[in-house]
Write a protein that holds these residues in place. Structure first.
Motif, PDB file in Angstrom:
ATOM      1  N   ARG A  54      -7.258   4.880   1.901  1.00  0.00           N
ATOM      2  CA  ARG A  54      -8.354   4.738   0.951  1.00  0.00           C
ATOM      3  C   ARG A  54      -9.655   5.017   1.690  1.00  0.00           C
ATOM      4  NH1 ARG A  54      -7.912   1.313  -3.971  1.00  0.00           N
ATOM      5  NH2 ARG A  54     -10.165   1.590  -3.898  1.00  0.00           N
ATOM      6  N   ALA A  55     -10.185   6.218   1.535  1.00  0.00           N
ATOM      7  CA  ALA A  55     -11.416   6.616   2.220  1.00  0.00           C
ATOM      8  C   ALA A  55     -12.626   5.823   1.733  1.00  0.00           C
ATOM      9  CB  ALA A  55     -11.653   8.109   2.051  1.00  0.00           C
ATOM     10  N   VAL A 109      -3.848   1.567   3.597  1.00  0.00           N
ATOM     11  CA  VAL A 109      -3.235   2.487   4.559  1.00  0.00           C
ATOM     12  C   VAL A 109      -1.743   2.500   4.245  1.00  0.00           C
ATOM     13  CG1 VAL A 109      -2.740   2.991   6.982  1.00  0.00           C
ATOM     14  CG2 VAL A 109      -4.935   1.974   6.352  1.00  0.00           C
ATOM     15  N   VAL A 110      -1.188   3.683   4.046  1.00  0.00           N
ATOM     16  CA  VAL A 110       0.218   3.831   3.682  1.00  0.00           C
ATOM     17  C   VAL A 110       0.851   4.890   4.581  1.00  0.00           C
ATOM     18  CG1 VAL A 110       1.842   4.478   1.852  1.00  0.00           C
ATOM     19  CG2 VAL A 110      -0.273   3.293   1.257  1.00  0.00           C
ATOM     20  N   GLY A 111       1.816   4.470   5.365  1.00  0.00           N
ATOM     21  CA  GLY A 111       2.607   5.421   6.123  1.00  0.00           C
ATOM     22  C   GLY A 111       3.821   5.811   5.289  1.00  0.00           C
ATOM     23  N   SER A 126      13.427   4.938  -3.203  1.00  0.00           N
ATOM     24  CA  SER A 126      12.194   5.734  -3.159  1.00  0.00           C
ATOM     25  C   SER A 126      11.028   4.892  -2.683  1.00  0.00           C
ATOM     26  CB  SER A 126      11.890   6.269  -4.564  1.00  0.00           C
ATOM     27  OG  SER A 126      11.635   5.196  -5.450  1.00  0.00           O
ATOM     28  N   ALA A 127       9.959   5.576  -2.341  1.00  0.00           N
ATOM     29  CA  ALA A 127       8.687   4.934  -1.978  1.00  0.00           C
ATOM     30  C   ALA A 127       8.872   3.914  -0.858  1.00  0.00           C
ATOM     31  CB  ALA A 127       8.035   4.310  -3.213  1.00  0.00           C
ATOM     32  N   ILE A 128       9.555   4.314   0.206  1.00  0.00           N
ATOM     33  CA  ILE A 128       9.698   3.439   1.366  1.00  0.00           C
ATOM     34  C   ILE A 128       8.514   3.740   2.284  1.00  0.00           C
ATOM     35  CG2 ILE A 128      11.148   2.731   3.301  1.00  0.00           C
ATOM     36  CD1 ILE A 128      12.281   2.024   0.512  1.00  0.00           C
ATOM     37  N   PHE A 129       7.609   2.764   2.336  1.00  0.00           N
ATOM     38  CA  PHE A 129       6.337   2.940   3.030  1.00  0.00           C
ATOM     39  C   PHE A 129       6.172   1.917   4.143  1.00  0.00           C
ATOM     40  CE2 PHE A 129       4.742   4.125  -1.457  1.00  0.00           C
ATOM     41  CZ  PHE A 129       5.004   5.471  -1.275  1.00  0.00           C
ATOM     42  N   LEU A 130       5.269   2.221   5.050  1.00  0.00           N
ATOM     43  CA  LEU A 130       4.715   1.280   6.019  1.00  0.00           C
ATOM     44  C   LEU A 130       3.321   0.982   5.481  1.00  0.00           C
ATOM     45  CD1 LEU A 130       4.768  -0.140   8.813  1.00  0.00           C
ATOM     46  CD2 LEU A 130       3.850   1.996   9.772  1.00  0.00           C
ATOM     47  N   HIS A 131       3.071  -0.249   5.078  1.00  0.00           N
ATOM     48  CA  HIS A 131       1.790  -0.547   4.436  1.00  0.00           C
ATOM     49  C   HIS A 131       1.260  -1.911   4.847  1.00  0.00           C
ATOM     50  CE1 HIS A 131       3.499  -3.278   1.384  1.00  0.00           C
ATOM     51  NE2 HIS A 131       4.455  -2.378   1.178  1.00  0.00           N
TER      52      HIS A 131
END
Length: 167
Positions: A54-55, A109-111, A126-131
């Protein structure tokens, strides 16, 4: 640099070099046989494909993978019946999806972790993130989550993926 995730009860630890970070894991535990909606964090290697951020809330975090800002129209399809399953989509979107532009800060922040993406298998998750983790490290829907300062630190250290181990 590959981080190792080891379950420890309802949470876990991400080890990166000599550093150890507490992390939240999926409410369904860690499973080798991941399925859509089971709430499990997948077992095995999860390469870090890219980082979204998120800028409007953060400066671009230094990292070893491609970096992209997200906006209000960014989503991720989690509908196994949809042709865009486990892919980014533009909102509004007719199929079931997650909104990446969240008010709670969890996706600041989403990896994007490489799970079920080469190739995509419908229903495999689905949508396996590092957050970003919730303050109480509440379980995720299958992702790995760290406190924001820890997440930024592991990205700055050059994280390129995770190896999730069984509990």
């Amino acid at each position: 640099m590959i981080g190792t995730v080891v379950p420890a009860g309802a949470t876990g630890h991400l080890m990166l070099g000599r550093e150890v970070y507490r992390c939240a894991l999926g409410r369904g535990g860690v499973r080798a046989e991941k399925a859509e909606g089971d709430g499990a964090t997948p077992f095995g290697p999860l390469p870090l494909r890219r980082v979204l951020f998120r800028a409007d809330r953060l400066a671009p975090p230094p990292c070893a993978v491609p970096l992209e800002p997200i906006g209000p129209a960014d989503g991720w399809c989690d509908d196994p019946a949809d042709p865009a399953y486990n892919r980014p989509v533009s909102l509004p979107y007719p199929g079931r999806h997650e909104e990446l532009w969240r008010t709670d800060g969890l996706y600041d922040v989403v990896g994007v972790l490489g799970w079920n993406d080469a190739p995509v298998v419908r229903g495999r998750g689905s949508a396996i993130f590092l957050h970003v983790a919730r303050p109480d490290y509440a379980p995720t829907a299958g992702c790995v989550a760290l406190m924001l300062p820890d997440l930024l630190q592991v990205l700055r250290a050059g994280l390129s993926g995770l190896e999730v181990r069984a509990g």
